[in-house]
Design a protein around this motif. Structure first.
Motif, PDB file in Angstrom:
ATOM      1  N   THR A  17       0.822  -1.204   0.000  1.00 51.22           N
ATOM      2  CA  THR A  17       0.000   0.000   0.000  1.00 51.22           C
ATOM      3  C   THR A  17       0.858   1.257   0.000  1.00 51.22           C
ATOM      4  N   ASP A  18       2.068   1.189   0.555  1.00 42.14           N
ATOM      5  CA  ASP A  18       2.936   2.356   0.631  1.00 42.14           C
ATOM      6  C   ASP A  18       4.379   1.878   0.550  1.00 42.14           C
ATOM      7  N   PHE A  19       5.176   2.480  -0.329  1.00 39.72           N
ATOM      8  CA  PHE A  19       6.562   2.068  -0.527  1.00 39.72           C
ATOM      9  C   PHE A  19       7.423   3.311  -0.685  1.00 39.72           C
ATOM     10  N   LEU A  20       8.557   3.344   0.020  1.00 39.74           N
ATOM     11  CA  LEU A  20       9.504   4.446  -0.087  1.00 39.74           C
ATOM     12  C   LEU A  20      10.874   3.856  -0.369  1.00 39.74           C
ATOM     13  N   PHE A  21      11.519   4.344  -1.436  1.00 42.75           N
ATOM     14  CA  PHE A  21      12.852   3.891  -1.810  1.00 42.75           C
ATOM     15  C   PHE A  21      13.747   5.112  -1.895  1.00 42.75           C
ATOM     16  N   GLU A  22      14.866   5.076  -1.175  1.00 44.06           N
ATOM     17  CA  GLU A  22      15.826   6.167  -1.219  1.00 44.06           C
ATOM     18  C   GLU A  22      17.209   5.606  -1.509  1.00 44.06           C
ATOM     19  N   LYS A  23      17.924   6.276  -2.414  1.00 37.57           N
ATOM     20  CA  LYS A  23      19.313   5.916  -2.710  1.00 37.57           C
ATOM     21  C   LYS A  23      20.012   7.206  -3.102  1.00 37.57           C
ATOM     22  N   GLY A  24      20.943   7.621  -2.282  1.00 35.53           N
ATOM     23  CA  GLY A  24      21.619   8.888  -2.529  1.00 35.53           C
ATOM     24  C   GLY A  24      20.620  10.026  -2.495  1.00 35.53           C
TER      25      GLY A  24
END
Length: 181
Positions: free
Chosen positions: A21-28
């Motif tokens: 339902t909710d996804f957060l992806f962080e890279k740099g």
């Protein structure tokens, strides 16, 4: 951006295979936030309203990609499926509303558009060609895998929106087909 196209395609492919339902992806400096259902877990709308400047400014500060990306039109926010934010849209891409009796064939995934099976070969279809639902109209390459795209509808091709080698995004219009009766 610290994320290359192959990594992004792999993330999107995995998201398509999962229930979330909710996804957060962080890279740099890159930040991708995806939601199904129109709102993120923190209550923020997946597609901010034009009056949501403080949230948009916060997202732009957190993600340089978000600052340059136009937000989807409100018509897209009611569609079922995941809502995306912080992924740049093609600069020349405008939302398409097919004419009455026309269907739009869209990209099933993020990748590179090819109109023919190999360089120098004739295109699968051209404007004026008649197609059946199972007819292959193009190829979308993702991570060295060639994915055939079928028309999904019977009719006559009236528009080709993408060019060979174009990077296309999930849901981006590729062809318009006037449906046969």
């Amino acid at each position: 951006m610290d994320l290359d196209l192959e990594e992004l395609a792999a993330v999107i492919e995995q998201l398509d295979k999962t229930e979330f339902t909710d996804f957060l992806f962080e890279k740099g400096d890159f930040r991708l936030r995806v939601s199904r259902g129109g709102h993120f877990a923190d209550g923020a709308p997946a597609v901010p309203s034009p009056h949501a400047a403080p949230q948009a400014a916060h997202d732009a500060a957190a993600s340089p990609a978000a600052a340059a990306s136009p937000q989807p039109s409100p018509a897209h926010s009611t569609a079922p499926g995941p809502a995306l934010r912080a992924v740049p849209a093609p600069s020349a891409q405008a939302p398409l509303t097919p004419e009455a009796g026309h269907a739009v064939v869209t990209a099933p995934m993020l990748g590179t558009f090819y109109s023919s099976p190999k360089p120098g070969s004739p295109a699968f279809v051209a404007v004026g060609d008649t197609v059946e639902p199972d007819a292959v109209v193009c190829i979308v390459e993702v991570m060295k895998l060639m994915n055939s795209v079928q028309a999904g509808v019977s009719g006559t091709v009236t528009e080709v929106y993408a060019k060979d080698g174009d990077l296309v995004e999930f849901g981006q219009p590729l062809f318009a087909v006037r449906e046969s009766a």
